[in-house]
Motif scaffolding. Structure first.
Motif, short mmCIF file in Angstrom:
data_model
loop_
_atom_site.label_atom_id
_atom_site.label_comp_id
_atom_site.label_asym_id
_atom_site.label_seq_id
_atom_site.Cartn_x
_atom_site.Cartn_y
_atom_site.Cartn_z
N LEU A 9 0.83 -1.22 0.00
CA LEU A 9 0.00 0.00 0.00
C LEU A 9 0.86 1.26 0.00
O LEU A 9 0.52 2.25 -0.64
CB LEU A 9 -0.95 0.00 1.20
CG LEU A 9 -2.17 -0.90 1.07
CD1 LEU A 9 -2.92 -0.97 2.40
CD2 LEU A 9 -3.09 -0.41 -0.04
N LYS A 10 1.98 1.21 0.70
CA LYS A 10 2.90 2.35 0.72
C LYS A 10 3.45 2.61 -0.69
O LYS A 10 3.48 3.75 -1.15
CB LYS A 10 4.04 2.07 1.70
CG LYS A 10 5.02 3.20 1.87
CD LYS A 10 6.08 2.84 2.89
CE LYS A 10 7.14 3.91 2.95
NZ LYS A 10 8.24 3.52 3.84
N LYS B 100 0.63 4.00 -2.88
CA LYS B 100 0.38 5.42 -2.59
C LYS B 100 1.46 6.30 -3.22
O LYS B 100 1.16 7.35 -3.77
CB LYS B 100 0.31 5.65 -1.07
CG LYS B 100 -0.07 7.05 -0.71
CD LYS B 100 -0.21 7.24 0.79
CE LYS B 100 -0.54 8.69 1.08
NZ LYS B 100 -0.55 9.00 2.50
N GLN B 101 2.70 5.86 -3.15
CA GLN B 101 3.79 6.62 -3.76
C GLN B 101 3.60 6.71 -5.27
O GLN B 101 3.83 7.77 -5.86
CB GLN B 101 5.14 5.98 -3.42
CG GLN B 101 5.55 6.18 -1.98
CD GLN B 101 6.79 5.39 -1.59
OE1 GLN B 101 7.18 4.43 -2.27
NE2 GLN B 101 7.39 5.76 -0.48
N ILE C 174 0.76 6.57 -6.87
CA ILE C 174 -0.36 7.49 -7.12
C ILE C 174 0.09 8.94 -6.95
O ILE C 174 -0.19 9.79 -7.79
CB ILE C 174 -1.55 7.17 -6.18
CG1 ILE C 174 -2.16 5.82 -6.54
CG2 ILE C 174 -2.60 8.27 -6.24
CD1 ILE C 174 -3.19 5.30 -5.54
N GLU C 175 0.81 9.22 -5.88
CA GLU C 175 1.28 10.59 -5.63
C GLU C 175 2.22 11.07 -6.73
O GLU C 175 2.21 12.25 -7.08
CB GLU C 175 1.93 10.69 -4.25
CG GLU C 175 0.91 10.60 -3.14
CD GLU C 175 1.52 10.63 -1.75
OE1 GLU C 175 2.75 10.51 -1.62
OE2 GLU C 175 0.73 10.76 -0.80
N THR D 112 -8.18 -1.96 1.27
CA THR D 112 -8.65 -0.64 1.74
C THR D 112 -10.16 -0.50 1.82
O THR D 112 -10.66 0.44 2.43
CB THR D 112 -8.15 0.48 0.79
OG1 THR D 112 -8.78 0.32 -0.48
CG2 THR D 112 -6.63 0.45 0.64
N LEU E 100 -9.64 5.31 -4.26
CA LEU E 100 -8.38 5.57 -3.55
C LEU E 100 -7.63 6.73 -4.19
O LEU E 100 -7.12 7.60 -3.48
CB LEU E 100 -7.51 4.31 -3.54
CG LEU E 100 -6.17 4.45 -2.82
CD1 LEU E 100 -6.37 4.79 -1.34
CD2 LEU E 100 -5.34 3.18 -2.97
N GLU F 196 -9.37 9.87 -3.16
CA GLU F 196 -9.09 10.16 -1.75
C GLU F 196 -7.72 10.80 -1.60
O GLU F 196 -7.56 11.80 -0.89
CB GLU F 196 -9.17 8.87 -0.92
CG GLU F 196 -8.77 9.04 0.53
CD GLU F 196 -9.67 9.95 1.35
OE1 GLU F 196 -9.22 10.42 2.42
OE2 GLU F 196 -10.82 10.22 0.95
N ILE F 197 -6.73 10.27 -2.28
CA ILE F 197 -5.37 10.83 -2.20
C ILE F 197 -5.35 12.22 -2.83
O ILE F 197 -4.73 13.15 -2.28
CB ILE F 197 -4.35 9.87 -2.83
CG1 ILE F 197 -4.23 8.62 -1.94
CG2 ILE F 197 -3.00 10.55 -3.03
CD1 ILE F 197 -3.41 7.50 -2.52
N GLN G 262 -6.98 14.55 -0.25
CA GLN G 262 -6.10 14.77 0.90
C GLN G 262 -4.97 15.73 0.52
O GLN G 262 -4.62 16.62 1.30
CB GLN G 262 -5.51 13.43 1.40
CG GLN G 262 -6.52 12.51 2.02
CD GLN G 262 -7.03 12.96 3.38
OE1 GLN G 262 -6.47 13.86 4.01
NE2 GLN G 262 -8.10 12.35 3.84
N LYS G 263 -4.41 15.56 -0.68
CA LYS G 263 -3.36 16.47 -1.16
C LYS G 263 -3.91 17.88 -1.33
O LYS G 263 -3.25 18.86 -0.98
CB LYS G 263 -2.78 15.97 -2.49
CG LYS G 263 -1.82 14.84 -2.34
CD LYS G 263 -0.51 15.39 -1.86
CE LYS G 263 0.57 14.36 -1.98
NZ LYS G 263 1.78 14.76 -1.29
#
Length: 113
Positions: A13-14, A17-18, A20-21, A53, A60, A63-64, A67-68
């Motif tokens: 997941l980490k 997320k990276q 996606i970011e 999740t 997801l 959501e990211i 949040q950003k």
């Protein structure tokens, strides 16, 4: 799940997320592109993200993005909606305001007050 399986899922997941970011600023960044980066099939990605999740990959990613967007507005309240949207890869301001409000209970503009 065993502790090892939980640790493996957390690491995955980490990395997800990276990834996606990394692609988030592009309006064209999609689940298909994410699946290529991970790498796994779109179906496998969907199943693994949903299992880990409770969200779909699209949810997801949104959501990211949200949040950003909130973090950008917190750090610099003078940013306009359009500037924030560009930073998180969203195109349509009414949609951005709507999903932001649905997620956080206030609009981006209300953060500035």
């Amino acid at each position: 799940q065993t502790d090892a399986e939980q640790q493996e899922t957390a690491e995955w997941l980490k990395e997800l997320k990276q990834a996606i970011e990394k692609g988030i600023a592009s309006e064209d960044f999609s689940v298909e592109q994410l699946a290529i980066q991970i790498p796994m099939s779109r179906t496998a990605l969907y199943n693994k993200v949903k299992s880990a999740t409770g969200l779909t990959p699209n949810q997801l990613m949104m959501e990211i993005r949200l949040q950003k967007a909130r973090a950008y507005l917190t750090e610099n309240p003078r940013l306009t909606n359009k500037q924030v949207m560009k930073l998180v890869g969203l195109k349509h301001e009414p949609h951005f305001i709507q999903v932001f409000f649905r997620r956080f209970g206030y609009t981006p503009g209300q953060m500035k007050n």
